[in-house]
Design a protein around this motif. Structure first.
Motif, mmCIF file in Angstrom:
data_model
loop_
_atom_site.group_PDB
_atom_site.id
_atom_site.type_symbol
_atom_site.label_atom_id
_atom_site.label_comp_id
_atom_site.label_asym_id
_atom_site.label_seq_id
_atom_site.Cartn_x
_atom_site.Cartn_y
_atom_site.Cartn_z
ATOM 1 N N MET A 110 84.609 -7.108 120.513
ATOM 2 C CA MET A 110 83.133 -7.455 121.182
ATOM 3 C C MET A 110 83.102 -6.404 122.493
ATOM 4 O O MET A 110 84.249 -6.309 123.096
ATOM 5 C CB MET A 110 83.043 -8.900 121.389
ATOM 6 N N ARG A 112 80.359 -5.758 126.019
ATOM 7 C CA ARG A 112 79.169 -6.261 126.936
ATOM 8 C C ARG A 112 79.045 -4.875 127.835
ATOM 9 O O ARG A 112 79.785 -4.433 128.428
ATOM 10 C CB ARG A 112 79.435 -7.375 128.026
ATOM 11 N N TYR A 131 89.514 -17.330 131.157
ATOM 12 C CA TYR A 131 90.154 -17.381 129.900
ATOM 13 C C TYR A 131 91.710 -17.856 130.104
ATOM 14 O O TYR A 131 92.155 -18.693 129.285
ATOM 15 C CB TYR A 131 90.339 -15.844 129.119
ATOM 16 N N ARG A 282 87.948 -10.813 120.653
ATOM 17 C CA ARG A 282 86.828 -11.779 120.450
ATOM 18 C C ARG A 282 87.065 -12.987 120.967
ATOM 19 O O ARG A 282 86.026 -13.443 121.710
ATOM 20 C CB ARG A 282 86.642 -11.924 118.824
ATOM 21 N N GLU A 283 88.116 -13.840 120.880
ATOM 22 C CA GLU A 283 88.419 -14.896 121.491
ATOM 23 C C GLU A 283 87.969 -14.793 122.986
ATOM 24 O O GLU A 283 87.786 -15.839 123.661
ATOM 25 C CB GLU A 283 89.684 -15.539 121.323
ATOM 26 N N GLU A 286 84.356 -14.087 123.876
ATOM 27 C CA GLU A 286 83.305 -15.378 123.481
ATOM 28 C C GLU A 286 83.566 -16.201 124.764
ATOM 29 O O GLU A 286 82.636 -17.133 124.831
ATOM 30 C CB GLU A 286 83.745 -16.046 122.290
ATOM 31 N N SER A 289 78.898 -15.557 129.057
ATOM 32 C CA SER A 289 77.608 -16.148 128.609
ATOM 33 C C SER A 289 76.843 -15.148 127.836
ATOM 34 O O SER A 289 76.762 -13.994 128.041
ATOM 35 C CB SER A 289 77.062 -16.488 130.124
ATOM 36 N N VAL A 291 77.307 -17.376 125.223
ATOM 37 C CA VAL A 291 78.290 -17.900 124.222
ATOM 38 C C VAL A 291 79.247 -18.906 124.856
ATOM 39 O O VAL A 291 79.386 -20.001 124.528
ATOM 40 C CB VAL A 291 79.196 -17.011 123.246
ATOM 41 N N GLY A 292 79.703 -18.220 125.905
ATOM 42 C CA GLY A 292 80.880 -19.220 126.792
ATOM 43 C C GLY A 292 80.304 -19.424 128.127
ATOM 44 O O GLY A 292 79.219 -19.036 128.586
#
Length: 431
Positions: A110, A112, A131, A282-283, A286, A289, A291-292
């Motif tokens: 993913m 951004r 994380y 991905r983890e 995520e 923001s 999502v997280g």
């Protein structure tokens, strides 16, 4: 070489802009000159306001692999501008651009979009801290990751040039969690991890350092970083602002065969327009923001103009991967020419090359880290730079930057550069 108009513009600029420039290295101060002001550029050439022509080895600090004002990249951009330059709501081209990056980088699941390399590295570190639920980060002496507070600790080109290892205005409390190790020295990393490993959220590194000249990471060094970060549960971040899509289509991680946890990209994904991106597993992503919980936002992030230009640029590189081979061949020719000049003139120097990135250091090699780079004879480089400028060759105005080639550079450009380099070196070393 007439520079009257540039001088006049510069005298006006210093009244309104600090130092007359909007980025320090452009000031030409480290080489004892005032800056030239550019009027236009095409292919491998830049033209200043006085009408002087230069073979350009800055290439907007790397992204212009296809040269200035490439017709294929520019095609259709006027239509995009007429539709609108910024909306503040999503567009399809953002999705296409993200997919293109994800497809090219297996380590990026993913991504951004942001507006600069600085914003990309700053954001990636924030996500890594969230994380891992840790505070400390590890960087390397001589590596530059933008000008965010926590990273202005023994950084790269601009601060080396002006002899400032850290910047005033950065609170001590901000950098207390920034650890610094020696580049290409795995032993120093192992030592610091033994002491702080359970508190280190991330290791950020330029896999090929491009802001202390060109210094490639040794394979065993980068592999060691991957091993130790996995062992301690730290996030490994490759800053590929310079190497991404330039060293290879899949960047340094393709060349080295190493997958980091996160990757940062810069202006190449906008064909030179203001843009950046950070991505990763991905983890991890995520955590961002909306999502997280990690907040990061930007009105111009993923703006349609930069996304369109970047999509065209990266698509051309994807469809014509022979460009990378051609660029490396040009760089090898330049590298060999510089080496022959050094030998003929009996000058102590070292040529480092990584793909299409080249740097001539006026110091005995090998050049493998910041300490090695700082042995360079800067005074000789400054004379060399001025003599090349007189001969229509534009390098970065500091010993501590890369030369960037584009596929617009011709064999004639390179042959002339080698010849001019010999003459400039002869004068610099008074041979």
């Amino acid at each position: 070489m007439n520079t009257r108009k540039s001088e006049n513009i510069y005298q006006e600029a210093v009244k309104y802009i600090p130092g007359g420039v909007n980025s320090p290295v452009r000031a030409f101060k480290s080489v004892g000159l005032n800056p030239i002001f550019v009027d236009k550029a095409k292919g491998s050439k830049i033209y200043d306001v006085d009408g002087n022509e230069y073979i350009d080895y800055i290439c907007s600090w790397g992204p212009l692999m296809l040269g200035h004002s490439n017709e294929d990249v520019l095609s259709g951009v006027e239509e995009i501008i007429r539709k609108g330059t910024s909306y503040g709501v999503p567009t399809e081209i953002e999705v296409k651009m993200a997919k293109l990056i994800v497809d090219a980088y297996p380590a990026v699941e993913m991504v951004r979009m942001v507006n600069s390399g600085t914003e990309a590295t700053m954001s990636a570190l924030r996500v890594a801290r969230a994380y891992t639920k840790r505070n400390k980060i590890l960087k390397f002496e001589g590596c530059y990751h933008g000008h965010s507070d926590s990273l202005l600790v023994k950084s790269g080109s601009g601060t080396i040039t002006y002899g400032v290892p850290t910047s005033p205005g950065v609170p001590k409390d901000v950098v207390k969690d920034t650890l610094v190790c020696r580049y290409n020295d795995l032993e120093s990393v192992q030592k610091i991890f033994k002491e702080h490993g359970n508190d280190i959220a991330a290791v950020i590194v330029e896999p090929v350092a491009g802001n202390m000249g060109v210094v490639a990471g040794k394979k065993e060094f980068l592999e060691g970083l991957r091993t130790i970060t996995k062992e301690y549960g730290s996030v490994l971040i490759f800053d590929e602002v310079i190497t991404g899509f330039r060293l290879a289509f899949g960047g340094a991680q393709e060349v080295y065969g190493i997958e980091p946890d996160m990757t940062c990209f810069g202006k190449i994904i906008g064909a030179g327009l203001p843009v950046g991106a950070y991505g990763g597993k991905r983890e991890i992503m995520e955590m961002v923001s909306p999502v997280g919980p990690v907040y990061q936002a930007g009105t111009l992030s993923g703006n349609p103009l930069a996304m369109y230009m970047g999509y065209k640029n990266i698509s051309i590189l994807k469809e014509n991967k022979n460009i990378y081979k051609e660029l490396e061949q040009k760089a090898i020719k330049l590298e060999n020419g510089f080496k022959e000049n050094l030998e003929k003139l009996n000058v102590k120097g070292t040529v480092n090359r990584a793909g299409s990135l080249v740097c001539l250091f006026f110091a005995e090699g090998p050049i493998e880290n910041y300490e090695d780079v700082m042995k360079c004879d800067v005074e000789k480089f400054n004379i060399y730079f001025k003599e090349l400028l007189k001969r229509g060759i534009l390098l970065a105005p500091t010993q501590f930057e890369a030369m960037f080639l584009s596929n617009a550079h011709t064999d004639e450009d390179i042959e002339y550069t080698i010849k001019a380099s010999y003459e400039a070196m002869e004068i610099a070393f008074d041979k």
